[in-house]
Design an enzyme around this catalytic site. Structure first.
Site, mmCIF file in Angstrom:
data_model
loop_
_atom_site.group_PDB
_atom_site.id
_atom_site.type_symbol
_atom_site.label_atom_id
_atom_site.label_comp_id
_atom_site.label_asym_id
_atom_site.label_seq_id
_atom_site.Cartn_x
_atom_site.Cartn_y
_atom_site.Cartn_z
ATOM 1 C CG HIS A 210 39.926 36.190 43.600
ATOM 2 N ND1 HIS A 210 40.884 37.097 44.032
ATOM 3 C CD2 HIS A 210 38.735 36.844 43.676
ATOM 4 C CE1 HIS A 210 40.299 38.243 44.333
ATOM 5 N NE2 HIS A 210 39.002 38.110 44.126
ATOM 6 C CD GLU B 243 47.407 38.361 46.660
ATOM 7 O OE1 GLU B 243 47.555 37.510 45.768
ATOM 8 O OE2 GLU B 243 46.376 39.062 46.773
ATOM 9 C CD GLU C 212 43.736 35.328 43.008
ATOM 10 O OE1 GLU C 212 43.765 35.327 44.258
ATOM 11 O OE2 GLU C 212 43.507 36.354 42.344
ATOM 12 C CG HIS D 102 43.662 36.144 47.686
ATOM 13 N ND1 HIS D 102 42.662 36.650 46.884
ATOM 14 C CD2 HIS D 102 43.139 36.099 48.937
ATOM 15 C CE1 HIS D 102 41.587 36.893 47.606
ATOM 16 N NE2 HIS D 102 41.851 36.573 48.865
#
Length: 443
Positions: free
Chosen positions: A83, A281, A86, A190
């Protein structure tokens, strides 16, 4: 004067220290090329393909044999920035590269890691998305998607339901890349939360969806992997650091328990590439201000290194025929945790099984021959930087001339959807029975 300059040159680092700022495509390429040129014996830089807008998808390999696989040396990978908005993972992987190459021969842990592992690092899977973001933003921006406005983490084949999206160049490049290496362990980086998420991201009742989870046959290993990363990142371990987000006990979660996701990369890796992958994340804010990057590096460095070491969990070896020839495409799996796409030996007859300490029965199966069962115990304290090595002679009944190098692959489509729906299917016995049944159909 010349002699003094020579000594000064020897004392200076081969590559100028990477600053803690955001590096756009040209700056990233310059850094990667400098590393590859100055550390030729342990690095190899190559592109696995191009983005929609023609940017290279760079991968830097670090290892004693960076250009080719060596038998017994497991393949590991990190992928970031799928992404584009990110961004923390992208910069962390650049600093990880610098940390690895500059500590080789100086830090015993890093030196042993490079001796024993082939490490593939892709700082950006979505360079077009990154370049599309005009300024740092903690929330959603157009840079999330690729140049064709596709979310790359919804773009892979899905094992649970039909995913009829147009495969994007970046996705296809990764899928083809996975065919070229025997990847054993991976993580994709991410942002937007602070948690280590493990498969499955999608599910059906047979994997536990009626209980708000979706578990793999290797759930114990995946929980260990997620805990390995989260436990060394103090903020992630707390599990509640992002305001207005879910709380994650110990900083880990099953992907489906968090939210279902169709066409994700980690499920594709596990099912079709024999590679255990989790999703990391790393920041509550997707694209934080660059003055915070040093703090993120300090928080994640130990986790990034320790996670790579987990590629040496469990068991590895080769399968040989009665003449001592390595056998490719032989199924090697633990008897009670068969994968819906069977895990097979590579072209060198190698297998790698990530397993926690304990006693297991291996089921070794070649087409047209009876399964061969063998018991193995993985000790609690394994050898550092090496899985337990166990080569397997395959006792053949009758003649085995050859096993095709390219046996039929597992279908690229919904697989688990064919399993009967049953609320009790998450009980180990029934779940494994169903997977075993499907396993037999697609041997």
């Amino acid at each position: 004067m010349d002699f003094a300059c020579l000594w000064l040159g020897l004392l200076l680092p081969l590559v100028a220290a990477l600053d803690f700022s955001y590096h756009h495509q040209e700056e990233m390429e310059e850094f990667l090329k400098n590393v590859a040129q100055n550390y030729t014996s342990i690095t190899h830089l190559h592109s696995i393909g191009k983005s929609v807008k023609g940017r290279n998808l760079w991968v830097l390999v670090v290892g004693r044999s960076p250009k080719e696989h060596r038998i017994g040396i497991p393949e590991f990978k990190y992928v970031a920035n799928m992404h584009g908005d990110e961004t923390v993972g992208r910069e962390l992987l650049l600093h990880l590269i610098e940390y690895l190459v500059t500590n080789d021969g100086k830090d015993p842990e890093i030196t042993s890691l490079i001796n024993s592992t082939r490490i593939h690092i892709m700082p950006s899977m979505n360079p077009d998305g990154f370049e599309a973001v005009k300024k740092p933003d903690c929330f959603y921006t157009n840079g999330r998607e690729n140049g064709n406005s596709y979310d790359l983490n919804r773009n892979f084949p899905d094992a649970f339901e039909v995913n009829n999206v147009v495969r994007q160049p970046e996705t296809v490049a990764v899928m083809e890349w996975l065919k070229t290496e025997t990847f054993v362990l991976s993580a994709n980086l991410h942002g937007g939360a602070l948690v280590a998420s493990f498969p499955f991201d999608n599910g059906v009742p047979a994997t536990g969806s009626l209980h708000s989870r979706s578990l793999t046959p290797d759930d114990d290993v995946f929980q260990h992997l997620a805990n390995t990363y989260a436990s060394r990142n103090l903020n992630m371990k707390k599990g509640d650091q992002c305001k207005n987000k879910m709380d994650f006990p110990n900083g880990i979660t099953n992907g489906y328990s968090w939210y279902p996701l169709k066409g994700g990369m980690q499920d594709y890796n596990y099912i079709w590439a024999q590679c255990f992958e989790i999703t990391l994340e790393l920041s509550c804010c997707k694209y934080p201000r660059e003055e915070k990057l040093l703090l993120f590096w300090d928080s994640n460095r130990a986790s990034l290194i320790e996670y790579i070491k987990q590629v040496h969990l469990g068991l590895k070896g080769q399968v040989f025929d009665h003449k001592g020839n390595p056998l490719p495409n032989v199924i090697v799996e633990v008897q009670d945790r068969k994968h819906i796409c069977p895990y097979k030996t590579n072209k060198f007859g190698e297998y790698y099984l990530l397993l926690l300490p304990g006693s297991y029965t291996l089921n070794v199966t070649a087409p047209g021959h009876a399964p061969h069962l063998t018991k193995v115990t993985i000790p609690k304290k394994s050898q550092d930087f090496s899985a337990l090595k166990m080569d397997i002679p395959f006792p053949l009944k009758g003649q085995l001339d050859s096993i095709p190098v390219s046996s039929p692959s597992c279908p690229l489509g919904p697989l688990y959807s064919n399993l009967p729906s049953h609320s009790a299917a998450t009980k180990p016995g029934l779940f494994l029975f169903l997977v075993t049944l499907f396993h037999i159909l697609f041997k």
